[in-house]
Design an enzyme around this catalytic site. Structure first.
Site, PDB file in Angstrom:
ATOM      1  N   GLU A 293     -40.633  25.326  -3.465  1.00 52.40           N
ATOM      2  CA  GLU A 293     -41.052  24.410  -2.406  1.00 52.40           C
ATOM      3  C   GLU A 293     -40.179  24.527  -1.166  1.00 52.40           C
ATOM      4  O   GLU A 293     -38.960  24.474  -1.231  1.00 52.40           O
ATOM      5  CB  GLU A 293     -41.030  22.960  -2.910  1.00 52.40           C
ATOM      6  CG  GLU A 293     -41.508  21.970  -1.867  1.00 52.40           C
ATOM      7  CD  GLU A 293     -41.799  20.586  -2.414  1.00 52.40           C
ATOM      8  OE1 GLU A 293     -42.130  19.696  -1.610  1.00 52.40           O
ATOM      9  OE2 GLU A 293     -41.695  20.394  -3.649  1.00 52.40           O
TER      10      GLU A 293
ATOM     11  N   GLU B  63     -37.720  19.735 -12.406  1.00 51.01           N
ATOM     12  CA  GLU B  63     -37.035  20.181 -11.199  1.00 51.01           C
ATOM     13  C   GLU B  63     -35.590  20.568 -11.490  1.00 51.01           C
ATOM     14  O   GLU B  63     -34.927  19.947 -12.316  1.00 51.01           O
ATOM     15  CB  GLU B  63     -37.050  19.074 -10.136  1.00 51.01           C
ATOM     16  CG  GLU B  63     -38.433  18.702  -9.633  1.00 51.01           C
ATOM     17  CD  GLU B  63     -38.381  17.644  -8.542  1.00 51.01           C
ATOM     18  OE1 GLU B  63     -37.265  17.307  -8.082  1.00 51.01           O
ATOM     19  OE2 GLU B  63     -39.448  17.146  -8.149  1.00 51.01           O
TER      20      GLU B  63
ATOM     21  N   ASP C 133     -45.623  13.747  -9.632  1.00 53.84           N
ATOM     22  CA  ASP C 133     -44.995  12.459  -9.361  1.00 53.84           C
ATOM     23  C   ASP C 133     -45.172  12.067  -7.895  1.00 53.84           C
ATOM     24  O   ASP C 133     -44.804  10.967  -7.483  1.00 53.84           O
ATOM     25  CB  ASP C 133     -43.525  12.442  -9.777  1.00 53.84           C
ATOM     26  CG  ASP C 133     -42.685  13.532  -9.130  1.00 53.84           C
ATOM     27  OD1 ASP C 133     -43.222  14.303  -8.310  1.00 53.84           O
ATOM     28  OD2 ASP C 133     -41.486  13.624  -9.450  1.00 53.84           O
ATOM     29  N   SER C 134     -45.804  12.952  -7.123  1.00 55.31           N
ATOM     30  CA  SER C 134     -46.242  12.613  -5.766  1.00 55.31           C
ATOM     31  C   SER C 134     -47.216  11.444  -5.782  1.00 55.31           C
ATOM     32  O   SER C 134     -47.472  10.827  -4.740  1.00 55.31           O
ATOM     33  CB  SER C 134     -46.895  13.823  -5.096  1.00 55.31           C
ATOM     34  OG  SER C 134     -47.878  14.410  -5.935  1.00 55.31           O
TER      35      SER C 134
ATOM     36  N   LYS D  82     -43.529  19.887 -15.882  1.00 55.85           N
ATOM     37  CA  LYS D  82     -42.764  20.518 -14.804  1.00 55.85           C
ATOM     38  C   LYS D  82     -41.447  19.776 -14.639  1.00 55.85           C
ATOM     39  O   LYS D  82     -41.427  18.547 -14.586  1.00 55.85           O
ATOM     40  CB  LYS D  82     -43.540  20.532 -13.491  1.00 55.85           C
ATOM     41  CG  LYS D  82     -42.774  21.207 -12.332  1.00 55.85           C
ATOM     42  CD  LYS D  82     -43.694  21.581 -11.193  1.00 55.85           C
ATOM     43  CE  LYS D  82     -44.154  20.390 -10.399  1.00 55.85           C
ATOM     44  NZ  LYS D  82     -43.037  19.702  -9.689  1.00 55.85           N
TER      45      LYS D  82
ATOM     46  N   ASP E  52     -45.702  16.370 -14.103  1.00 52.27           N
ATOM     47  CA  ASP E  52     -44.316  16.229 -13.660  1.00 52.27           C
ATOM     48  C   ASP E  52     -43.558  15.284 -14.583  1.00 52.27           C
ATOM     49  O   ASP E  52     -44.071  14.224 -14.952  1.00 52.27           O
ATOM     50  CB  ASP E  52     -44.262  15.644 -12.249  1.00 52.27           C
ATOM     51  CG  ASP E  52     -44.261  16.700 -11.171  1.00 52.27           C
ATOM     52  OD1 ASP E  52     -43.844  17.837 -11.450  1.00 52.27           O
ATOM     53  OD2 ASP E  52     -44.681  16.389 -10.040  1.00 52.27           O
TER      54      ASP E  52
END
Length: 264
Positions: free
Chosen positions: A182, A115, A45-46, A113, A84
């Site tokens: 991270e 979070e 999602d970056s 992925k 993501d």
């Protein structure tokens, strides 16, 4: 060469072989990275920052992610494609989490992925029970940047470091096949790596992880808006592009391009 699977990654950890992971957002880059035998292509999602120009990952939607997953998956023959799950795509209900994870798998991702831990633990469990592989993400979680108040180092204090190790163990128990750590201290990442059977992939988490991940635009020197300490620039592609485009403009203006060799 056989396509990378969760079994491949587990075997790499058992053998002490490092895992490589890099972000990809389109077919062309995916094809290049795949030809280099990168283990994992992360459709991160970056993309909100490096592709769409937002100042964080929070505005990224499921439609954005699905679009880019389709492109990347077409270019990946060897590499595992992980997508993501964007902000609020799995935070509300279990049903919504499973549905959205399924959309990304149908678009071509091998895994998703997610979070966090405690706040989304039931959603992570549900997605895995739906037979969708999940990669966890702990430490600095960019979707929580407004809660953290920035992109600061996480797990600096002993209590937070202890909680991080506990969360990693909980995610492993839930069934994740790997965890991204991270921006945490190296010694904390080392403790997490030693505590788990599943691979731990670091970004700004030091050398002791089972693998590393970087944003492709960062490591290629193509993104100037954000330069974290943990990024090593392996090339200055941004400058190369500027030089090439400048030469093109000059040659067009001078009438040097196209030449005979470029004409029919």
């Amino acid at each position: 060469m056989n396509k990378v699977t969760t079994k491949t990654l587990f075997e790499k950890k058992q053998k002490g072989e490092k895992i490589t992971m890099i972000t990809a957002y389109d077919y062309t880059f995916a094809k290049i990275f795949d030809s280099c035998s990168v283990d994992i292509l992360l459709v991160g999602d970056s993309l909100g920052m490096v592709i769409l120009g937002y100042d964080s990952t929070i505005p990224v939607t499921m439609d954005d992610m699905e679009h880019h997953v389709r492109a990347v998956s077409r270019g990946a023959k060897y590499s595992m494609v992980v997508a993501d799950m964007p902000f609020l795509s799995y935070h509300t209900t279990i049903e919504e989490a499973v549905k959205n994870a399924g959309r990304l798998i149908r678009a071509g991702a091998y895994a998703v992925k997610m979070e966090g831990c405690d706040d989304v633990y039931d959603k992570i469990e549900a997605v895995i029970k739906a037979q969708i592989p999940v990669m966890g993400h702990l430490g600095l979680t960019p979707q929580s940047v407004n809660i953290f108040g920035g992109y600061d180092l996480r797990a600096k204090e002993e209590a937070e470091a202890k909680k991080l190790v506990e969360d990693a163990k909980k995610l492993e128990k839930a069934g994740v096949f790997a965890i991204v750590l991270e921006k945490v201290p190296s010694h904390v990442a080392k403790e997490v790596q030693r505590s788990l059977n599943v691979p731990v992939i670091g970004i700004g988490a030091g050398p002791y992880c089972d693998g590393q991940v970087l944003v492709c635009y960062d490591m290629l020197g193509m993104y100037e808006d954000f330069k974290p300490k943990f990024v090593k620039r392996y090339a200055e592609v941004g400058n190369m592009i500027k030089d090439a485009v400048t030469r093109y403009i000059e040659e067009v203006k001078k009438g040097e391009f196209p030449g005979k060799e470029h004409s029919y």
